[in-house]
Design an enzyme around this catalytic site. Structure first.
Site, mmCIF file in Angstrom:
data_model
loop_
_atom_site.group_PDB
_atom_site.id
_atom_site.type_symbol
_atom_site.label_atom_id
_atom_site.label_comp_id
_atom_site.label_asym_id
_atom_site.label_seq_id
_atom_site.Cartn_x
_atom_site.Cartn_y
_atom_site.Cartn_z
ATOM 1 N N ASP A 227 71.094 23.436 53.261
ATOM 2 C CA ASP A 227 72.018 22.386 52.199
ATOM 3 C C ASP A 227 72.892 21.650 52.912
ATOM 4 O O ASP A 227 73.901 22.212 53.373
ATOM 5 C CB ASP A 227 71.923 22.513 51.407
ATOM 6 C CG ASP A 227 72.946 23.782 50.462
ATOM 7 O OD1 ASP A 227 72.169 24.888 50.958
ATOM 8 O OD2 ASP A 227 74.483 23.143 50.427
ATOM 9 N N LYS B 271 80.334 26.142 53.737
ATOM 10 C CA LYS B 271 80.889 26.440 51.557
ATOM 11 C C LYS B 271 79.692 27.194 51.731
ATOM 12 O O LYS B 271 78.547 27.012 51.272
ATOM 13 C CB LYS B 271 80.289 24.918 50.701
ATOM 14 C CG LYS B 271 80.381 25.949 49.724
ATOM 15 C CD LYS B 271 80.257 23.699 48.501
ATOM 16 C CE LYS B 271 80.369 24.163 47.232
ATOM 17 N NZ LYS B 271 79.008 25.775 46.739
ATOM 18 N N ASP B 272 80.023 29.170 51.269
ATOM 19 C CA ASP B 272 78.929 30.459 49.832
ATOM 20 C C ASP B 272 80.015 30.657 49.561
ATOM 21 O O ASP B 272 80.691 29.878 48.416
ATOM 22 C CB ASP B 272 79.092 30.835 51.883
ATOM 23 C CG ASP B 272 80.246 32.281 51.787
ATOM 24 O OD1 ASP B 272 80.728 32.095 51.490
ATOM 25 O OD2 ASP B 272 79.908 33.423 52.198
ATOM 26 N N MET B 273 79.594 32.157 48.997
ATOM 27 C CA MET B 273 79.662 32.834 47.599
ATOM 28 C C MET B 273 79.998 33.739 48.267
ATOM 29 O O MET B 273 80.212 35.002 46.830
ATOM 30 C CB MET B 273 78.643 32.550 47.370
ATOM 31 C CG MET B 273 77.958 30.882 46.267
ATOM 32 S SD MET B 273 76.763 31.340 45.074
ATOM 33 C CE MET B 273 77.496 31.830 43.759
ATOM 34 N N GLU B 274 80.346 34.801 49.506
ATOM 35 C CA GLU B 274 80.847 36.091 49.750
ATOM 36 C C GLU B 274 81.797 35.658 51.273
ATOM 37 O O GLU B 274 82.111 36.545 50.722
ATOM 38 C CB GLU B 274 79.718 37.223 50.190
ATOM 39 C CG GLU B 274 78.066 36.750 48.976
ATOM 40 C CD GLU B 274 77.436 36.281 48.816
ATOM 41 O OE1 GLU B 274 77.136 35.046 50.232
ATOM 42 O OE2 GLU B 274 76.703 35.814 48.029
ATOM 43 N N THR C 56 73.680 32.466 54.448
ATOM 44 C CA THR C 56 72.765 30.916 54.677
ATOM 45 C C THR C 56 74.165 30.260 54.359
ATOM 46 O O THR C 56 75.562 31.402 53.371
ATOM 47 C CB THR C 56 71.372 30.850 53.422
ATOM 48 O OG1 THR C 56 72.290 30.881 52.568
ATOM 49 C CG2 THR C 56 71.002 31.172 54.071
ATOM 50 N N GLU D 235 67.414 36.758 53.405
ATOM 51 C CA GLU D 235 68.333 36.769 54.954
ATOM 52 C C GLU D 235 68.036 38.089 55.455
ATOM 53 O O GLU D 235 68.453 37.428 57.150
ATOM 54 C CB GLU D 235 69.942 36.063 53.871
ATOM 55 C CG GLU D 235 70.243 35.544 52.947
ATOM 56 C CD GLU D 235 71.716 35.218 52.178
ATOM 57 O OE1 GLU D 235 71.725 34.088 51.933
ATOM 58 O OE2 GLU D 235 72.270 35.894 52.600
HETATM 59 N N1 SAH Z 1 68.804 29.819 44.149
HETATM 60 C C1 SAH Z 1 68.456 30.424 44.249
HETATM 61 C C2 SAH Z 1 69.973 31.438 44.922
HETATM 62 C C3 SAH Z 1 70.637 31.152 46.411
HETATM 63 S S1 SAH Z 1 72.487 31.153 45.980
HETATM 64 C C4 SAH Z 1 67.747 31.494 44.795
HETATM 65 O O1 SAH Z 1 66.963 31.963 43.458
HETATM 66 O O2 SAH Z 1 66.391 32.376 45.897
HETATM 67 C C5 SAH Z 1 73.183 31.162 47.562
HETATM 68 C C6 SAH Z 1 73.521 32.642 48.528
HETATM 69 O O3 SAH Z 1 73.103 31.236 49.628
HETATM 70 C C7 SAH Z 1 74.543 32.833 47.968
HETATM 71 O O4 SAH Z 1 74.732 33.450 48.287
HETATM 72 C C8 SAH Z 1 75.728 31.504 49.266
HETATM 73 O O5 SAH Z 1 76.052 32.677 50.210
HETATM 74 C C9 SAH Z 1 74.671 31.238 49.638
HETATM 75 N N2 SAH Z 1 74.825 28.961 49.941
HETATM 76 C C10 SAH Z 1 73.973 28.620 50.778
HETATM 77 N N3 SAH Z 1 74.364 27.177 50.982
HETATM 78 C C11 SAH Z 1 75.178 27.546 49.321
HETATM 79 C C12 SAH Z 1 76.142 26.155 49.068
HETATM 80 N N4 SAH Z 1 75.957 25.000 49.282
HETATM 81 N N5 SAH Z 1 77.549 26.632 48.617
HETATM 82 C C13 SAH Z 1 77.307 28.257 48.014
HETATM 83 N N6 SAH Z 1 77.232 28.731 48.641
HETATM 84 C C14 SAH Z 1 75.418 28.766 49.372
#
Ligand code: SAH
Length: 243
Positions: free
Chosen positions: A200, A174-177, A91, A15
């Site tokens: 996505d 929706k994200d993770m941070e 993302t 990213e």
């Molecule tokens: N499979 C990926 C892992 C990425 S996880 C790899 O190995 O390359 C997803 C990352 O993108 C997280 O940092 C999160 O903040 C963001 N993200 C993107 N789409 C997401 C979703 N649908 N739900 C949660 N986080 C998402």
């Protein structure tokens, strides 16, 4: 006020790469020796721009995504750079049913929340969810991005209970941070917001991890373009209000 110290907090190297390139930033190898977080610094038209990423697991080479790493990265970034404003760039998943398309850029507004911190003790639910107010991104509305509440959880997938909470909270992304970054910034009293590119559509019926990998390049290219527009706007606009 003209902003001349901006720090981006970004989870994944993939990213960050297009943004590092866009601003021709150079790695600051003195940033937090011994820890996985990494940083790049540079200048754009007199404004100091820095990026801090979560870094990778030395064992398996994967990025430390998620709230724990984002919390530490944000704290280290603030200690080192003392930015005027923090931007969590990355993302996110979004909802086709709420009008989103892959590759679109959203700014967080008016808040970010945790969608999977469920604490059903009287009075504790909102505390667990956080409800962290972000910096007033409406000041950037001429840039033409979309707006929405970002909700953060610790999983890439979306269980039915998560979906229920996201809808109740009014989440569009929706994200993770995000909530972790904004929380730490708020403890330090530093204005912060998110800029997220959609990788996505969580309600598309396709597996999220497949869509994520398929669209990562497209989304992060758009993200870098979006970050450039934001920095240019913050750097040149004398009427920006930080608080
Ligand atoms: N499979 C990926 C892992 C990425 S996880 C790899 O190995 O390359 C997803 C990352 O993108 C997280 O940092 C999160 O903040 C963001 N993200 C993107 N789409 C997401 C979703 N649908 N739900 C949660 N986080 C998402």
């Amino acid at each position: 006020m003209r902003i001349n110290k901006i720090t981006f907090i970004i989870a994944m190297e993939a990213e960050a790469k297009p943004i590092i390139k866009k601003f021709s930033l150079l790695e600051d190898k003195t940033f937090c020796p011994g820890l996985p977080m990494r940083s790049w610094v540079g200048e754009f038209e007199g404004t100091n721009v820095s990026i801090v990423i979560n870094g990778k697991d030395s064992g398996n080479g994967l990025d430390f995504i998620g709230t724990e790493a984002a919390t530490l990265a944000t704290h280290l970034a603030i200690e080192k750079f003392q930015p005027q404003i923090i931007i969590n760039a990355g993302t996110a998943g979004a909802f086709a049913s709420k009008g989103a398309h892959v590759g679109e850029i959203y700014l967080s507004y008016p808040k970010v929340v945790f969608h999977d911190h469920r604490v059903d003790i009287p009075g504790w639910r909102p505390h667990g969810e956080g409800h962290f107010k972000v910096w007033d991104t409406e000041q950037l509305k001429t840039l033409g991005f979309k707006y929405g509440i970002v909700t953060t959880g610790s999983s890439l997938d979306m269980l039915p209970e998560d979906e229920k909470q996201i809808n109740r909270l009014g989440g569009k992304l929706k994200d993770m941070e995000a909530a972790a970054v904004i929380w730490v910034a708020s403890l330090h009293n530093i204005p912060a917001f998110c800029v997220k590119a959609v990788t996505d559509l969580v309600d598309s019926g396709k597996p999220t991890h497949e869509e994520f990998l398929e669209n990562l390049k497209f989304a992060t290219t758009n993200l870098a373009e979006g970050c450039f527009k934001i920095v240019r706007f913050l750097a040149y606009n004398p009427n920006i209000r930080l608080k």
